[in-house]
Design an enzyme around this catalytic site. Structure first.
Site, PDB file in Angstrom:
ATOM      1  N   ARG A 293      42.424  34.455  41.069  1.00 19.55           N
ATOM      2  CA  ARG A 293      42.418  34.043  42.779  1.00 19.55           C
ATOM      3  C   ARG A 293      43.341  34.812  42.873  1.00 19.55           C
ATOM      4  NH1 ARG A 293      44.232  29.497  40.183  1.00 19.55           N
ATOM      5  NH2 ARG A 293      46.728  29.287  39.258  1.00 19.55           N
ATOM      6  N   ASN A 294      43.552  35.859  43.209  1.00 16.14           N
ATOM      7  CA  ASN A 294      43.865  36.989  43.196  1.00 16.14           C
ATOM      8  C   ASN A 294      43.813  36.934  44.983  1.00 16.14           C
ATOM      9  OD1 ASN A 294      44.377  38.442  40.742  1.00 16.14           O
ATOM     10  ND2 ASN A 294      42.562  39.784  41.110  1.00 16.14           N
TER      11      ASN A 294
ATOM     12  N   ASN B 179      32.281  43.212  51.095  1.00 16.44           N
ATOM     13  CA  ASN B 179      32.670  42.307  50.635  1.00 16.44           C
ATOM     14  C   ASN B 179      33.031  40.528  51.582  1.00 16.44           C
ATOM     15  OD1 ASN B 179      33.277  39.992  48.022  1.00 16.44           O
ATOM     16  ND2 ASN B 179      35.271  41.287  47.663  1.00 16.44           N
TER      17      ASN B 179
ATOM     18  N   SER C 202      33.858  37.182  48.147  1.00 16.33           N
ATOM     19  CA  SER C 202      35.253  36.698  47.173  1.00 16.33           C
ATOM     20  C   SER C 202      35.166  35.115  47.293  1.00 16.33           C
ATOM     21  CB  SER C 202      36.785  37.095  47.484  1.00 16.33           C
ATOM     22  OG  SER C 202      37.540  36.672  46.744  1.00 16.33           O
TER      23      SER C 202
ATOM     24  N   THR D 293      25.893  39.794  40.872  1.00 19.82           N
ATOM     25  CA  THR D 293      27.235  39.559  41.780  1.00 19.82           C
ATOM     26  C   THR D 293      28.266  39.735  42.271  1.00 19.82           C
ATOM     27  OG1 THR D 293      27.029  37.797  40.707  1.00 19.82           O
ATOM     28  CG2 THR D 293      25.024  37.429  41.907  1.00 19.82           C
TER      29      THR D 293
ATOM     30  N   SER E 146      35.088  42.861  33.775  1.00 22.56           N
ATOM     31  CA  SER E 146      35.583  41.883  32.276  1.00 22.56           C
ATOM     32  C   SER E 146      34.958  42.001  31.527  1.00 22.56           C
ATOM     33  CB  SER E 146      34.719  40.465  32.784  1.00 22.56           C
ATOM     34  OG  SER E 146      35.086  40.168  33.988  1.00 22.56           O
TER      35      SER E 146
END
Length: 339
Positions: free
Chosen positions: A114-115, A174, A177, A247, A321
């Site tokens: 949750r940057n 973007n 997010s 995505t 990731s």
């Protein structure tokens, strides 16, 4: 060797481990050390591919979020990527959300963040892009500042577009997010229409100004209903967008219920996102009918599921990731095999 490195960094807080890795790659990208990294990696050449009118050395890229400020472009480049997407970057620097804000779901090979678009601002990133020696394609992912009202959000994107245009191989908008309040609303209805119209108008002006055409992609969320996906695809085609990235992270926890850290708020990436993102690619491909190229991202951790995304309709792939859990050998395997 990476297993040892991973064991060490997994003893650290997730964000501290990320920052440490960026510093290591920044150092490894230094002209003095880069030959050593390259000799350790033995990155294959891969298969060149032209997408969005851009010549990519190979179709495997680094997803946005890994190198938010472009601090380690040459280090990441030495791993063999055909393209690197830096950012997300905003007009002015911002701290992002309160820490801790990154969490590993080790048993699921997932990460929740949750940057909140923490970054040093567009000017800082552009300097790093200008100074990079990396020969692949650099994409710049742009967003809006947290405190910019949604109604004025397009101004932030235009500001970043103006700054990034002359230095980017492509630019990503973007709007997906989950960690900036209401940001995903920009994917829908009049907001989406207005944003894309403004961006395409500005792109035409900049193409004339710099005498070159820099393609613009839109990054979408995986958490879309069927009707939302159809509407997004229609809007992308209508505005003649150059590409779509499918995505971003998911707010769903269906695949990780009951696991440690699964209750944390934020976007979930990694293996738990794998199937969902591939399904979105497949449906998007059916709707777009080849009119707009798809860049596939979400949970790629090996050759099989990378190939599944290609078969679903993706022309390029991005990892992040999977790199954390499997290391540089993942990039090597994908570059060697994916066409």
């Amino acid at each position: 060797m990476y297993q040892l490195f991973r064991h060490g960094i997994f003893q650290m807080d997730a964000e501290k481990a990320h920052d440490f890795t960026i510093q290591c790659l920044k150092l490894a990208g230094n002209p003095l050390f880069q030959p050593i990294l390259k000799s350790l990696i033995h990155a294959p050449k891969g298969f060149p591919k032209t997408v969005m009118g851009v010549n990519f050395p190979n179709p495997i890229g680094l997803a946005a979020g890994a190198d938010k400020n472009g601090d380690a472009i040459d280090g990441f480049g030495a791993l063999g990527f055909g393209f690197l997407e830096v950012g997300t970057v905003t007009p002015v620097a911002q701290d992002g959300n309160a820490k801790p804000r990154q969490f590993r779901l080790i048993e699921a090979e997932g990460i929740i963040n949750r940057n909140g678009f923490n970054n040093n601002g567009i000017d800082y990133l552009i300097e790093n892009v200008k100074n990079a020696r990396y020969k692949g394609v650099i994409g710049i992912n742009i967003g809006k500042n947290k405190f910019t009202p949604l109604e004025q959000g397009k101004d932030d994107y235009i500001f970043c577009l103006n700054k990034a245009y002359n230095y980017a191989g492509y630019i990503t908008v973007n709007i997906s997010s989950p960690n900036t309040p209401d940001l995903r609303q920009l994917q829908y209805g009049d907001y989406f229409d207005d944003l894309l119209r403004s961006i395409k108008d500005r792109q035409a002006i900049l193409a004339n100004q710099y005498n070159k055409y820099v393609p613009i992609a839109v990054k979408i969320a995986p958490d879309l209903t069927e009707s939302e996906l159809v509407q997004i695809a229609d809007t992308l085609v209508r505005h003649k967008m150059d590409g779509v990235i499918a995505t971003n992270t998911t707010i769903s926890r269906d695949t990780v219920m009951g696991m440690k850290n699964a209750e944390q708020q934020g976007g979930l990436s990694g293996k738990p996102l794998q199937h969902k993102s591939t399904e979105i690619i497949k449906r998007l491909h059916q709707e777009l009918k080849g009119q707009i190229p798809i860049i596939g991202s979400g949970g790629i951790d090996g050759l099989q599921n990378a190939q599944e995304k290609i078969e679903a309709g993706a022309e390029l792939l991005q990892v992040y990731s999977g790199l954390i859990y499997h290391g540089p050998k993942l990039v090597k395997e994908l570059v060697k095999n994916i066409k």
